[in-house]
Design a protein around this motif. Structure first.
Motif, PDB file in Angstrom:
ATOM      1  N   MET A 133      29.237  54.981  49.235  1.00 25.37           N
ATOM      2  CA  MET A 133      29.860  54.839  50.546  1.00 25.37           C
ATOM      3  C   MET A 133      28.978  55.295  51.693  1.00 25.37           C
ATOM      4  SD  MET A 133      33.716  56.050  49.616  1.00 25.37           S
ATOM      5  CE  MET A 133      34.218  55.857  51.306  1.00 25.37           C
ATOM      6  N   VAL A 134      28.021  56.192  51.395  1.00 24.27           N
ATOM      7  CA  VAL A 134      27.089  56.623  52.450  1.00 24.27           C
ATOM      8  C   VAL A 134      26.076  55.512  52.686  1.00 24.27           C
ATOM      9  CG1 VAL A 134      25.297  58.294  53.043  1.00 24.27           C
ATOM     10  CG2 VAL A 134      27.365  59.046  51.830  1.00 24.27           C
ATOM     11  N   ASP A 135      25.827  55.180  53.968  1.00 22.83           N
ATOM     12  CA  ASP A 135      24.847  54.161  54.313  1.00 22.83           C
ATOM     13  C   ASP A 135      23.524  54.521  53.619  1.00 22.83           C
ATOM     14  OD1 ASP A 135      23.733  51.951  55.548  1.00 22.83           O
ATOM     15  OD2 ASP A 135      23.022  53.139  57.257  1.00 22.83           O
ATOM     16  N   PRO A 136      23.043  53.665  52.716  1.00 29.74           N
ATOM     17  CA  PRO A 136      21.925  54.068  51.856  1.00 29.74           C
ATOM     18  C   PRO A 136      20.577  54.182  52.554  1.00 29.74           C
ATOM     19  CG  PRO A 136      22.475  51.772  51.475  1.00 29.74           C
ATOM     20  CD  PRO A 136      23.536  52.315  52.393  1.00 29.74           C
ATOM     21  N   ILE A 137      19.743  55.073  52.024  1.00 33.26           N
ATOM     22  CA  ILE A 137      18.339  55.167  52.386  1.00 33.26           C
ATOM     23  C   ILE A 137      17.585  54.204  51.484  1.00 33.26           C
ATOM     24  CG2 ILE A 137      16.285  56.646  52.306  1.00 33.26           C
ATOM     25  CD1 ILE A 137      18.071  59.026  52.925  1.00 33.26           C
ATOM     26  N   ILE A 138      16.667  53.444  52.052  1.00 35.00           N
ATOM     27  CA  ILE A 138      15.838  52.526  51.265  1.00 35.00           C
ATOM     28  C   ILE A 138      14.534  53.212  50.923  1.00 35.00           C
ATOM     29  CG2 ILE A 138      14.693  50.296  51.164  1.00 35.00           C
ATOM     30  CD1 ILE A 138      17.759  50.165  51.203  1.00 35.00           C
ATOM     31  N   VAL A 139      14.272  53.345  49.638  1.00 32.50           N
ATOM     32  CA  VAL A 139      13.019  53.964  49.177  1.00 32.50           C
ATOM     33  C   VAL A 139      12.120  52.856  48.626  1.00 32.50           C
ATOM     34  CG1 VAL A 139      11.956  55.619  47.608  1.00 32.50           C
ATOM     35  CG2 VAL A 139      14.212  56.094  48.613  1.00 32.50           C
ATOM     36  N   THR A 140      10.965  52.679  49.267  1.00 31.42           N
ATOM     37  CA  THR A 140      10.005  51.672  48.824  1.00 31.42           C
ATOM     38  C   THR A 140       8.848  52.378  48.129  1.00 31.42           C
ATOM     39  OG1 THR A 140      10.567  50.281  50.729  1.00 31.42           O
ATOM     40  CG2 THR A 140       8.526  49.767  49.558  1.00 31.42           C
ATOM     41  N   VAL A 141       8.600  51.992  46.889  1.00 26.50           N
ATOM     42  CA  VAL A 141       7.520  52.605  46.112  1.00 26.50           C
ATOM     43  C   VAL A 141       6.439  51.547  45.905  1.00 26.50           C
ATOM     44  CG1 VAL A 141       6.861  53.785  43.978  1.00 26.50           C
ATOM     45  CG2 VAL A 141       9.159  54.098  44.939  1.00 26.50           C
ATOM     46  N   LYS A 142       5.247  51.828  46.448  1.00 31.19           N
ATOM     47  CA  LYS A 142       4.138  50.871  46.386  1.00 31.19           C
ATOM     48  C   LYS A 142       3.091  51.329  45.396  1.00 31.19           C
ATOM     49  CE  LYS A 142       4.737  49.390  51.190  1.00 31.19           C
ATOM     50  NZ  LYS A 142       4.083  49.248  52.522  1.00 31.19           N
TER      51      LYS A 142
END
Length: 458
Positions: A449-458
């Motif tokens: 329900m919490v607006d998600p954080i986007i984690v990008t792993v390169k």
């Protein structure tokens, strides 16, 4: 042996499996009727009757008009929603929308989602909705049909004694929902349902809610889908002739656990995912308590909400729309838990640039085998910041979460695919250590329900 004939009549006003059982039960009591088979998918009822006892449509329509059913010899097209019903629904809907906008900033609804971590008040609300649906017509019908027999058996004009069977009925219902609900949790614990599997279950429940809502809105294809226990069990549980004796009201109330109510089945499915007897029992008890006010009203006043067909139509329209929106919101939340593309992502792409510019500063410390990347998240109220984090694949990572008065399910952070344990934000600072692999991940609460954080792993 008396000769029998049969006929097929078409019925307008059927919404769910409870309607099938209700029609079977009431029509079978008509003089000369030998067998009844109501079918939701075709909106029809097949009646076998003794020769000379033809069920007349006019009589059926008169007897069932208070329940919102209309009979015809020809297939009935999809019922159109009246302008008055639409107007009433719009007015009430607008009032609810304005009220929602006013209280949304308080995050009162932040804990209102259906999952194995839903708050007990959520189950109470679902119970309230169920208690004024066709489920109430079925359970209430049992109560009303038994009232004469119970009044005679328990004391006639003595009001205190007459109240006893209805009290026993509701107590039996509460006890069975508690005990059998707890057993559902035990079954879930045997299978050790993971958070991801739980999310899949909840999405399934939400799809069930969508279909239930469409049935209430009169969508024809949705009526072909039936939820509930086997018909023979539902019919047995709804037939008061199978339960006689001074303590049978308790048993009848207990058996309502098996009646074909989509709302009940929805709550039962969620309870199954808890894997905990006491939590599952509390969920189902709270749901049953939500149904108690209306069932109590039916018990002691012998009046049903659905008797007024105008109000019934408006309610079905409002409830259907509400359930539909609730289900869509629920699916979106669980997609966040699973790390799958959701409506939250589309909302983010169309939001202002401030969210897009919120990128965490990640520091890399040490060299060689001692190299580590440090990232930081702020958990404030019911939100996580920043909205974007970029990490390097294969490098051990230490994520520190600063807790600033976080509440609700936001206290249980989920980093699916990165850190496969729930990170509880119980102190001023919480830490998770992991080695990320290439890909995109979401950080939200365990309910999504919490607006998600986007984690990008390169």
């Amino acid at each position: 042996m008396k000769k029998t004939n049969s006929c097929t009549l078409y019925v307008s006003g059927m919404h769910c499996g409870a309607c099938e059982v209700l029609l079977d039960k009431k029509i079978s009591k008509l003089d000369g009727v030998k067998n009844v088979k109501a079918t939701l998918s075709d909106s029809k009822v097949e009646i076998t009757y003794e020769k000379g006892h033809v069920p007349h449509i006019d009589n059926l329509n008169k007897n069932f008009s208070d329940l919102g059913y209309t009979f015809s010899e020809q297939p009935i097209g999809q019922a159109k929603v009246g302008q008055l019903e639409i107007a009433q629904a719009l007015v009430i809907g607008i009032v609810f929308i304005i009220a929602y906008i006013i209280v949304e900033d308080t995050k009162v609804f932040a804990q209102f989602s259906l999952s194995n971590e839903s708050t007990l008040p959520t189950f109470f609300v679902i119970g309230l909705i169920a208690s004024v649906s066709s489920c109430a017509a079925l359970v209430g019908g049992v109560l009303l049909s038994m009232s004469k027999q119970w009044n005679q058996l328990y004391g006639g004009k003595d009001e205190n004694k007459r109240a006893l069977p209805f009290a026993l009925f509701n107590i039996g219902r509460l006890v069975s929902f508690t005990v059998l609900g707890g057993l559902l949790g035990v079954i879930g614990s045997i299978f050790q349902i993971s958070l991801r599997m739980s999310s899949v279950f909840i999405i399934g429940v939400s799809i069930m809610m969508v279909i239930l809502a469409l049935q209430m809105l009169g969508v024809s294809w949705a009526k072909k889908i039936r939820f509930g226990f086997p018909k023979f069990l539902s019919r047995y549980a709804s037939n008061e002739q199978n339960f006689k004796g001074k303590y049978m009201p308790f048993t009848i109330g207990a058996m309502t656990f098996f009646l074909p109510c989509g709302f009940t089945l929805m709550a039962q499915t969620v309870a199954l995912t808890t894997g905990n007897f006491f939590l599952s029992a509390l969920m189902m008890l709270t749901f049953a308590l939500g149904t108690l006010p209306m069932l109590g009203f039916l018990s002691f006043s012998s009046v049903r909400l659905q008797k007024n067909t105008a109000l019934s139509g408006t309610f079905n329209l409002l409830a259907g729309l509400f359930i539909l929106l609730f289900a869509i919101f629920n699916v979106n939340a669980q997609l966040n838990v699973l790390g799958i593309v959701s409506a939250s992502d589309f909302a983010r792409s169309s939001s202002n640039e401030n969210d897009k510019q919120q990128v965490a500063s990640v520091r890399v410390v040490g060299t060689g085998s001692d190299m580590k990347q440090l990232a930081f998240i702020d958990a404030v109220g019911f939100e996580y910041f920043p909205k974007n984090i970029t990490l390097k694949a294969g490098i051990p990572t230490k994520l520190t979460v600063n807790n600033e008065n976080v509440f609700g399910c936001a206290q249980a952070m989920w980093l699916g695919g990165l850190y496969d344990e729930v990170l509880y934000l119980s102190g001023p600072e919480s830490v998770a250590e992991f080695t990320p692999q290439k890909g995109k991940y979401k950080v939200s609460c365990t309910m999504g329900m919490v607006d998600p954080i986007i984690v990008t792993v390169k």
